[in-house]
Scaffold this motif. Structure first.
Motif, mmCIF file in Angstrom:
data_model
loop_
_atom_site.group_PDB
_atom_site.id
_atom_site.type_symbol
_atom_site.label_atom_id
_atom_site.label_comp_id
_atom_site.label_asym_id
_atom_site.label_seq_id
_atom_site.Cartn_x
_atom_site.Cartn_y
_atom_site.Cartn_z
ATOM 1 N N PHE A 42 0.857 -1.182 0.000
ATOM 2 C CA PHE A 42 0.000 0.000 0.000
ATOM 3 C C PHE A 42 0.894 1.232 0.000
ATOM 4 N N GLU A 43 0.475 2.265 -0.718
ATOM 5 C CA GLU A 43 1.141 3.562 -0.659
ATOM 6 C C GLU A 43 0.091 4.597 -0.283
ATOM 7 N N GLY A 44 0.430 5.444 0.691
ATOM 8 C CA GLY A 44 -0.603 6.321 1.203
ATOM 9 C C GLY A 44 -0.142 7.725 1.499
ATOM 10 N N PRO A 45 -1.071 8.694 1.442
ATOM 11 C CA PRO A 45 -0.775 10.094 1.750
ATOM 12 C C PRO A 45 -1.018 10.414 3.208
ATOM 13 N N PHE A 46 -0.319 9.689 4.101
ATOM 14 C CA PHE A 46 -0.528 9.937 5.521
ATOM 15 C C PHE A 46 0.772 9.733 6.284
ATOM 16 N N ASN A 47 0.739 10.068 7.556
ATOM 17 C CA ASN A 47 1.944 10.079 8.377
ATOM 18 C C ASN A 47 2.260 8.695 8.933
ATOM 19 N N TRP A 48 3.541 8.370 9.009
ATOM 20 C CA TRP A 48 3.980 7.049 9.455
ATOM 21 C C TRP A 48 3.585 6.758 10.902
ATOM 22 N N LYS A 49 3.534 7.792 11.727
ATOM 23 C CA LYS A 49 3.207 7.570 13.145
ATOM 24 C C LYS A 49 1.791 7.011 13.313
ATOM 25 N N THR A 50 0.904 7.375 12.387
ATOM 26 C CA THR A 50 -0.469 6.878 12.469
ATOM 27 C C THR A 50 -0.503 5.352 12.401
ATOM 28 N N ILE A 51 0.342 4.755 11.576
ATOM 29 C CA ILE A 51 0.382 3.294 11.455
ATOM 30 C C ILE A 51 0.912 2.670 12.746
ATOM 31 N N CYS A 52 1.960 3.262 13.304
ATOM 32 C CA CYS A 52 2.515 2.736 14.560
ATOM 33 C C CYS A 52 1.487 2.792 15.678
ATOM 34 N N GLU A 53 0.739 3.878 15.738
ATOM 35 C CA GLU A 53 -0.279 4.021 16.780
ATOM 36 C C GLU A 53 -1.418 3.024 16.579
ATOM 37 N N ASN A 54 -1.798 2.817 15.331
ATOM 38 C CA ASN A 54 -2.892 1.898 15.014
ATOM 39 C C ASN A 54 -2.561 0.468 15.439
ATOM 40 N N LEU A 55 -1.293 0.054 15.245
ATOM 41 C CA LEU A 55 -0.897 -1.304 15.607
ATOM 42 C C LEU A 55 -0.987 -1.532 17.107
ATOM 43 N N GLY A 56 -0.865 -0.459 17.886
ATOM 44 C CA GLY A 56 -0.796 -0.598 19.339
ATOM 45 C C GLY A 56 -2.128 -0.607 20.056
ATOM 46 N N GLU A 57 -3.224 -0.547 19.311
ATOM 47 C CA GLU A 57 -4.526 -0.564 19.986
ATOM 48 C C GLU A 57 -5.566 -1.247 19.110
ATOM 49 N N ALA A 58 -6.524 -1.902 19.749
ATOM 50 C CA ALA A 58 -7.635 -2.541 19.036
ATOM 51 C C ALA A 58 -8.940 -1.790 19.256
ATOM 52 N N TYR A 59 -8.862 -0.657 19.906
ATOM 53 C CA TYR A 59 -10.047 0.160 20.165
ATOM 54 C C TYR A 59 -10.753 0.530 18.859
ATOM 55 N N HIS A 60 -9.960 0.701 17.779
ATOM 56 C CA HIS A 60 -10.536 1.149 16.515
ATOM 57 C C HIS A 60 -11.360 0.081 15.805
ATOM 58 N N VAL A 61 -11.301 -1.175 16.258
ATOM 59 C CA VAL A 61 -12.039 -2.220 15.530
ATOM 60 C C VAL A 61 -13.546 -1.989 15.596
ATOM 61 N N ILE A 62 -14.031 -1.301 16.628
ATOM 62 C CA ILE A 62 -15.475 -1.111 16.759
ATOM 63 C C ILE A 62 -16.036 -0.196 15.673
ATOM 64 N N GLY A 63 -15.156 0.584 15.036
ATOM 65 C CA GLY A 63 -15.585 1.444 13.944
ATOM 66 C C GLY A 63 -15.000 1.034 12.617
ATOM 67 N N VAL A 64 -13.672 0.901 12.576
ATOM 68 C CA VAL A 64 -12.977 0.629 11.313
ATOM 69 C C VAL A 64 -13.233 -0.790 10.826
ATOM 70 N N HIS A 65 -13.243 -1.755 11.748
ATOM 71 C CA HIS A 65 -13.359 -3.177 11.360
ATOM 72 C C HIS A 65 -14.609 -3.829 11.959
ATOM 73 N N LYS A 66 -15.687 -3.104 12.005
ATOM 74 C CA LYS A 66 -16.859 -3.589 12.745
ATOM 75 C C LYS A 66 -17.480 -4.846 12.153
ATOM 76 N N THR A 67 -17.252 -5.121 10.845
ATOM 77 C CA THR A 67 -17.809 -6.344 10.256
ATOM 78 C C THR A 67 -16.738 -7.373 9.926
ATOM 79 N N THR A 68 -15.467 -6.999 10.013
ATOM 80 C CA THR A 68 -14.394 -7.925 9.632
ATOM 81 C C THR A 68 -13.648 -8.494 10.828
#
Length: 399
Positions: A216-242
């Protein structure tokens, strides 16, 4: 773990520029120090980084110098240097390199910039024994030494002008190859004994890819990916069906060394923790059920499951531009039907696309005048740990 001891040459950063640049950096560091004061509190009282830290070009220049140059960054797996080719072209925050495995087994990291007129060296194919500049055909050996210069005496050029390819500190750990650009980082193995013990059942150094890289290539900051890996709180919105139906984020736990790494433990809803590849070839620790997601700071990101490992390799090009490669690794004896591998690849790609869409939303949000620091949920421990490391690392370097 091995260490390539060769000729490590420290790369000096550009000298002081105009007073306005120095003032800008001083102001920026003062802001990061204030951010650290807000972060260096118990999680329930802490407040996140400012949105400017994710979009500002001056922040990225500071990261290039104080984060990416001064720390170990993973660039490839040893298997990348053991097959058809022994050389891989990589990039660390603007510094373009070759990582090469010599016949002796030693791994070297060399600059891709010719010492003559600074042309980027051509990417070689096959088993490489020398590196050639495409402009004036200067030739270097695999230690970076100049061995040929048309119409010039290479030995005299070396002796009088010191022309050679710059070389960088290079070490291996658990099958990964790491590079340190300034040559002053503490040995990679220092402090990793605890992690070695944690990951020992997976025998990561033996693992091999079972899928082509998912990119994947993206127009966003690298720190966002590091932060995302460290928490599963976002699954209730981002991955709610997967992901959410199979992952109980409320039972997440964390293990960390605040100066080195954070491990986020995400349990699945399934009590038996069956492997996704139809078996359980890895003797995982008692009580393991789900995923252990690691960040070895700044950005060595990998997740361990019952039967495979996913490594997220980042190439960071700017404050809002990067390339992410997802590598799926498994024990060499793993024998998975092609249909199941296709299903695994599609599943990983679909879940990651959901994350990529979330990263893009965050990147757009950081540019809003309404974006400001905010508190953390108790399930965002990994995000808080990473932000605190980032701010403390930069501030401590300036004390």
């Amino acid at each position: 773990m091995t260490h390539a001891s060769g000729d490590v040459q420290e790369k000096s950063c550009p000298g002081p520029g105009p007073a306005s640049e120095i003032s800008t950096e001083a102001v920026l560091k003062a802001r990061i120090r204030r951010s650290l004061q807000r972060l260096d509190r118990p999680l329930a009282d802490a407040v996140s980084l400012e949105p400017e830290m994710y979009r500002d070009a001056a922040v990225f220049e500071l990261e290039r110098k104080d984060v990416f140059r001064r720390n170990w960054v993973s660039v490839c797996r040893l298997e990348d240097l053991s097959g058809v080719t022994n050389c891989k072209a990589v990039e660390i925050a603007g510094e373009r390199l070759f990582v090469i495995r010599k016949r002796s087994g030693e791994v070297r990291a060399l600059s891709r910039t010719c010492a003559h007129r600074w042309a980027e060296l051509a990417s070689p194919e096959g088993q490489v024994q020398r590196l050639v500049c495409p402009n004036h055909a200067w030739v270097y050996d695999l230690d970076g030494q100049l061995i040929g210069a048309p119409q010039m005496d290479a030995a005299e050029v070396r002796a009088r002008f010191g022309c050679r390819l710059d070389s960088f500190a290079c070490e291996t750990w658990q099958g990964w190859v790491f590079v340190n650009l300034d040559g002053n980082a503490r040995p990679l193995g220092e402090g990793l004994a605890a992690i070695d013990a944690q990951v020992a059942p997976w025998q990561l150094d033996r693992m091999r890819r079972i899928l082509p890289p998912i990119i994947f290539e993206g127009p966003f900051n690298w720190k966002t990916i590091c932060e995302n890996l460290g928490e599963a709180y976002h699954v209730i919105g981002v991955h709610k069906t997967t992901v959410w139906p199979s992952l109980d984020y409320t039972k997440s736990e964390w293990t960390q060394d605040p100066d080195l790494y954070c491990r986020s433990e995400f349990p699945t809803q399934s009590p038996d923790g069956a492997g996704l590849l139809g078996g359980n070839p890895i003797p995982v620790p008692n009580g393991f059920c789900g995923t252990w997601a690691y960040n070895l700071f700044p950005c060595h990101l990998f997740g361990l499951t019952h039967d495979f490992c996913v490594w997220q390799r980042l190439e960071v090009y700017g404050p809002d531009r990067l390339r992410m490669e997802m590598h799926v690794l498994a024990p060499p004896e793993t024998n998975v039907p092609g249909a199941l591998l296709d299903k695994l690849s599609s599943s990983i790609r679909a879940v990651e696309q959901e994350d990529q869409d979330a990263f893009a939303r965050i990147a757009r949000g950081t540019r809003s005048a309404s974006a400001r620091p905010a508190p953390f949920c108790k399930h965002e421990f990994g995000t808080w740990a990473f932000q605190r490391w980032w701010a403390a690392h930069i501030v401590q370097l300036t004390r």
